[in-house]
Write a protein that holds these residues in place. Structure first.
Motif, PDB file in Angstrom:
ATOM      1  N   MET A   1     -48.000  -0.716   2.183  1.00 15.64           N
ATOM      2  CA  MET A   1     -47.516  -1.279   0.795  1.00 15.64           C
ATOM      3  C   MET A   1     -46.442  -0.198   0.195  1.00 15.64           C
ATOM      4  O   MET A   1     -46.986   0.882   0.184  1.00 15.64           O
ATOM      5  N   ASP A   2     -45.628  -0.566  -0.817  1.00 13.22           N
ATOM      6  CA  ASP A   2     -44.729   0.490  -1.386  1.00 13.22           C
ATOM      7  C   ASP A   2     -45.622   1.050  -2.399  1.00 13.22           C
ATOM      8  O   ASP A   2     -46.460   0.625  -3.230  1.00 13.22           O
ATOM      9  N   ARG A   3     -45.511   2.324  -2.448  1.00 18.33           N
ATOM     10  CA  ARG A   3     -46.294   3.200  -3.317  1.00 18.33           C
ATOM     11  C   ARG A   3     -46.042   2.922  -4.963  1.00 18.33           C
ATOM     12  O   ARG A   3     -46.609   3.067  -5.840  1.00 18.33           O
ATOM     13  N   ASN A   4     -44.816   2.373  -5.217  1.00 19.86           N
ATOM     14  CA  ASN A   4     -44.363   1.990  -6.446  1.00 19.86           C
ATOM     15  C   ASN A   4     -45.276   0.739  -7.028  1.00 19.86           C
ATOM     16  O   ASN A   4     -45.180   0.618  -8.455  1.00 19.86           O
ATOM     17  N   ALA A   5     -45.911   0.062  -5.885  1.00 21.37           N
ATOM     18  CA  ALA A   5     -46.872  -0.766  -6.436  1.00 21.37           C
ATOM     19  C   ALA A   5     -48.361  -0.462  -6.692  1.00 21.37           C
ATOM     20  O   ALA A   5     -49.285  -1.148  -7.062  1.00 21.37           O
ATOM     21  N   PHE A   6     -48.399   1.050  -7.013  1.00 20.62           N
ATOM     22  CA  PHE A   6     -49.579   1.491  -7.263  1.00 20.62           C
ATOM     23  C   PHE A   6     -50.317   1.269  -8.581  1.00 20.62           C
ATOM     24  O   PHE A   6     -51.222   0.769  -9.058  1.00 20.62           O
TER      25      PHE A   6
END
Length: 237
Positions: A1-6
């Motif tokens: 998953m994209d880390r920007n979604a944290f």
């Protein structure tokens, strides 16, 4: 998953305690999107105290620190890393006092730059069930306090969660005066009002926190759980 979604569902909020305006920031976070690289990505340093911590602890710590940075920014206070003190307390930048909490996938920070605020505590807790309530009841409250809960709440399990959360918030708010750990037994629940719990100190904890002294904590049931805010003010005059 994209880390920007944290981090997601992040937003500022305002609160009050005893009529004192307070500035906050809250978010939700996805542990499945956590990566240690998120620390430098956000200009933060993974503290050495978390070197052996599990990913869950590292993730919730990061979410709390990001909320803290944004809450402080709302007050015009720039902050990089917020260091960890000897008792694991956050070391806030000069001119600010704040408090962080996290529960489940939520993190929150509440802050103030008012010099009259000498202690601030926020705590959020997820809903507890009857089984967990049975396990923690004897640790959090004594029989007299349990009677206050049963008289003051329609749902005694929710009332116990509120007492637990309020004592956690009060510990954070009083720490700057006490500068030492104290347990749940140090603050005894004395009264339940609408949206507020009243506690009495069971012993002298410091020159400014004395046995019998009263403290009030604002509570609200939200997000399926409970949020508590404790605010200690410097005497005016």
């Amino acid at each position: 998953m994209d880390r920007n979604a944290f981090i997601h569902d992040a937003a500022p909020f305002d609160a009050q305690a005893h009529g004192q305006p307070l500035t906050g920031y809250a978010c939700r976070f996805r542990l499945e999107a956590y990566d240690d690289a998120l620390y430098p990505d956000h200009g933060l340093r993974l503290p050495p105290q978390l070197a052996r911590a599990v990913a869950k602890r590292r993730g919730e710590f990061l979410a709390g620190r990001l909320c803290a940075r944004r809450a402080l920014a709302r007050l015009g206070i720039a902050s990089a890393d917020i260091a960890i003190g000897p008792d694991r307390e956050p070391l806030w930048p000069a001119g600010a006092i704040a408090s962080i909490s996290h529960a489940g996938d939520r993190a929150v920070c509440l802050a103030s730059a008012d010099p009259h605020v000498i202690g601030l505590g926020i705590d959020i807790e997820s809903r507890i069930d009857a089984r967990l309530a049975g396990e923690i009841r004897g640790v959090v409250v004594d029989a007299a306090e349990q009677a206050v809960i049963e008289a003051g709440f329609d749902d005694a399990v929710a009332g116990l969660a509120a007492a637990f959360s309020a004592k956690e918030a009060l510990y954070k708010a009083l720490y700057p005066q006490v500068r030492a750990f104290f347990g749940f037994e140090a603050m005894r629940l004395a009264r339940v009002d609408e949206g507020r719990l009243r506690f009495l100190a069971a012993a002298d904890l410091s020159p400014t926190v004395r046995a019998g002294q009263a403290f009030e904590v604002d509570i609200a049931f939200e997000d399926g759980g409970v949020r508590s805010i404790a605010c200690c003010l410097r005497a005016r005059g």
